[in-house]
Design an enzyme around this catalytic site. Structure first.
Site, PDB file in Angstrom:
ATOM      1  N   GLU A  98       0.837  -1.198   0.000  1.00  0.00           N
ATOM      2  CA  GLU A  98       0.000   0.000   0.000  1.00  0.00           C
ATOM      3  C   GLU A  98       0.878   1.257   0.000  1.00  0.00           C
ATOM      4  O   GLU A  98       1.909   1.318   0.682  1.00  0.00           O
ATOM      5  CB  GLU A  98      -0.882  -0.021   1.252  1.00  0.00           C
ATOM      6  CG  GLU A  98      -1.709   1.223   1.485  1.00  0.00           C
ATOM      7  CD  GLU A  98      -2.348   1.227   2.863  1.00  0.00           C
ATOM      8  OE1 GLU A  98      -3.289   2.014   3.061  1.00  0.00           O
ATOM      9  OE2 GLU A  98      -1.907   0.450   3.744  1.00  0.00           O
ATOM     10  N   LYS A 113      -9.569   2.402  -2.742  1.00  0.00           N
ATOM     11  CA  LYS A 113      -9.993   1.833  -1.458  1.00  0.00           C
ATOM     12  C   LYS A 113     -11.383   2.324  -1.075  1.00  0.00           C
ATOM     13  O   LYS A 113     -11.669   3.527  -1.113  1.00  0.00           O
ATOM     14  CB  LYS A 113      -8.974   2.198  -0.378  1.00  0.00           C
ATOM     15  CG  LYS A 113      -9.245   1.554   0.975  1.00  0.00           C
ATOM     16  CD  LYS A 113      -8.163   1.937   1.976  1.00  0.00           C
ATOM     17  CE  LYS A 113      -8.417   1.264   3.321  1.00  0.00           C
ATOM     18  NZ  LYS A 113      -7.406   1.660   4.322  1.00  0.00           N
ATOM     19  N   CYS A 152      -5.095  -2.368   2.959  1.00  0.00           N
ATOM     20  CA  CYS A 152      -4.986  -2.207   4.405  1.00  0.00           C
ATOM     21  C   CYS A 152      -6.038  -3.078   5.106  1.00  0.00           C
ATOM     22  O   CYS A 152      -6.171  -4.251   4.804  1.00  0.00           O
ATOM     23  CB  CYS A 152      -5.111  -0.731   4.780  1.00  0.00           C
ATOM     24  SG  CYS A 152      -4.734  -0.356   6.501  1.00  0.00           S
TER      25      CYS A 152
END
Length: 506
Positions: free
Chosen positions: A269, A327, A376
């Site tokens: 990430e 995301k 994440c």
């Protein structure tokens, strides 16, 4: 004096049980303790008033989460400006909120005992517990960290039932065993024996199913995937003076990849030290590297869309950027501030608080095969993870940056949740973390290879590709919804019953 002594004894037993249950999670991994650690609380709830049971449950639940989430303290100490007397406040507030759900279960067991019977209350305890876990994982954005079933991530035979009922299926079995043991303490012997017998059948079925699944051959189709763990300290990631040094580390690691002949190279990430699409020279370097390696690269970066920042995974081939995923599930007080008009002042308290825009949909990319990306902590939400698989992903990637948590147990606890996502859908998971823990996880939930915390390196594995759909893929978290329905029906069905004489209180 007797009441005081009873209170002290209850406190010692319940809080000690909560403490050792928290140690069932990484790094201590005392995975046997959850099989009995809830017995004192469930037994106490059957002999005390609902109010007293709630308070004891809340206290023990708060201690459990305070011990479990102690790694968050590192982040506040290092990356925030909160004065040290108040430093422990955020963790304790979060632990107290999560502890409310443990208290709610204890209250429900006590309330059902008072209005119906202890036998019924203990029989319903697994449903009550799973309903509370489900609600905690969904309300206010959800916080499913510390779901009891995750404590068994190393017990591979036990967790195979996640294919049927997800991580809550494992929680259900654990609480059923605890309830049966509590029944041996507080019920008549015939009722206790019936509870032990039913739980023994459930446990035997769980282990038998696990043995059958583990004996099956892995999927025949596989792809070689490379993970790069650059291990860049968090204070250096976005420091302009270190950009060239960081890129030097990246491309030195890339030179080790060509000999591996991967089908896909996965970075962590926000690996790009600049905003990638605003840096054409860096895009060109990665495009040329993808051409040289002969494989596409999945690279994390911050992106800007219509003036708003997003946390994005870019797919780069020899043709340049060919795919992306933004995301969706942002971290509260990390990537956005809930109720920002009221709480917006906290942005100045810590370096890790940003204001990002969420993506809108799950995206399945390729080549080398249809794959999904969760960024994440998105992967700890089973419903979101399931969207990618239902849309056709035969491989799942988790890109993360747990450098914020240093060398604490936080990154290990994060990793421990992904074996369940693998089993739920019988899908391999490739996990690339900046400072660790990067890992390959098989469809049976086995962590076959890893790079440890702050270990810089490259690793390649042949990863099996998903070949079938599971019950969990088809139905999702049906056990959580069923438990919520059973809990609601049990409470509603006894609500108008005549209140019996008050049970004793501590």
């Amino acid at each position: 004096m007797r009441r005081l002594w009873d209170g002290v004894l209850h406190a010692v037993v319940l809080l000690l049980a909560a403490w050792v249950m928290a140690l069932a999670f990484p790094r201590t991994d005392w995975s046997l303790t959850p099989w009995a650690a809830l017995v004192p609380l469930l037994a106490l709830a059957t002999i005390r008033s609902p109010r007293t049971a709630f308070l004891w449950g809340w206290a023990s639940g708060t201690l459990f989460f305070a011990v479990l989430l102690r790694w968050l303290q590192f982040t506040f100490q290092v990356y925030s400006a909160i004065p040290w007397p108040l430093m422990y406040g955020p963790v304790l507030l979060l632990a107290a909120y999560c502890g409310v759900w443990t208290g709610a279960v204890a209250w429900a067991v006590s309330w059902l005992t008072a209005r119906r019977s202890a036998a019924l209350a203990l029989a319903l305890a697994p449903f009550l517990w799973v309903a509370a876990e489900w609600l905690r994982g969904h309300l206010f954005g959800g916080f499913p960290w510390g779901t009891l079933g995750y404590s068994q991530y190393l017990r591979v035979r036990v967790i195979q039932i996640a294919e049927l009922a997800g991580v809550h299926g494992v929680s259900f079995v654990l609480v059923a065993v605890n309830a049966a043991l509590a029944g041996c303490v507080v019920l008549r012997w015939r009722q206790a024996l019936a509870g032990v017998g039913a739980t023994a059948v459930l446990l035997a079925g769980t282990l038998a199913f696990g043995s059958v699944r583990l004996a099956e051959a892995p999927p025949a189709t596989a792809a070689p995937i490379t993970i790069i763990q650059p291990s860049i300290e968090q204070p250096l990631k976005w420091e302009p003076r270190h950009t060239q040094e960081t890129l030097g580390i990246y491309f030195a690691l890339l030179r080790r990849v060509a000999d591996e002949h991967p089908a896909l190279v996965v970075w962590p990430e926000t690996a790009a030290p600049t905003i990638l699409r605003n840096d054409p020279a860096l895009v060109e370097r990665f495009r040329a590297a993808a051409a040289n390696v002969g494989a596409p690269m999945l690279l994390g970066s911050i992106d800007v869309v219509n003036g708003r920042f997003r946390n994005t995974a870019f797919l780069i081939t020899e043709a340049g950027i060919v795919g992306r995923y933004d995301k969706i599930q942002l971290v509260p007080f990390g990537e956005f501030v809930p109720l920002s008009r009221v709480l917006g002042f906290v942005r100045g308290w810590a370096q890790f608080i940003a204001e990002l825009e969420a993506g809108s949909r799950a995206v399945v990319n390729g080549p080398p095969a249809p794959f999904g990306v969760v960024i994440c902590y998105e992967g700890i939400f089973p419903d979101l993870f399931r969207e990618f698989v239902r849309d056709g992903a035969v491989l799942m990637v988790n890109m993360t940056n747990d450098a914020w948590f240093g060398r604490t147990s936080g990154p290990e606890q994060h990793l421990a949740m992904y074996p369940f996502r693998a089993v739920e859908h019988r899908v391999s998971i490739v996990r690339a973390a900046n400072t660790g823990v990067s890992a390959f996880i098989t469809p049976t939930g086995v962590i076959v290879r890893r790079l440890h915390l702050f270990e810089r390196g490259v690793m390649t594995e042949s990863v099996p590709l998903r070949a079938r759909r599971t019950l969990f893929t088809r139905l999702g978290d049906w056990l959580g919804l069923l438990s919520l329905a059973v809990t609601t029906a049990a409470v509603a069905g006894t609500w108008r019953r005549v209140e019996p004489a008050a049970v004793g209180s501590v």
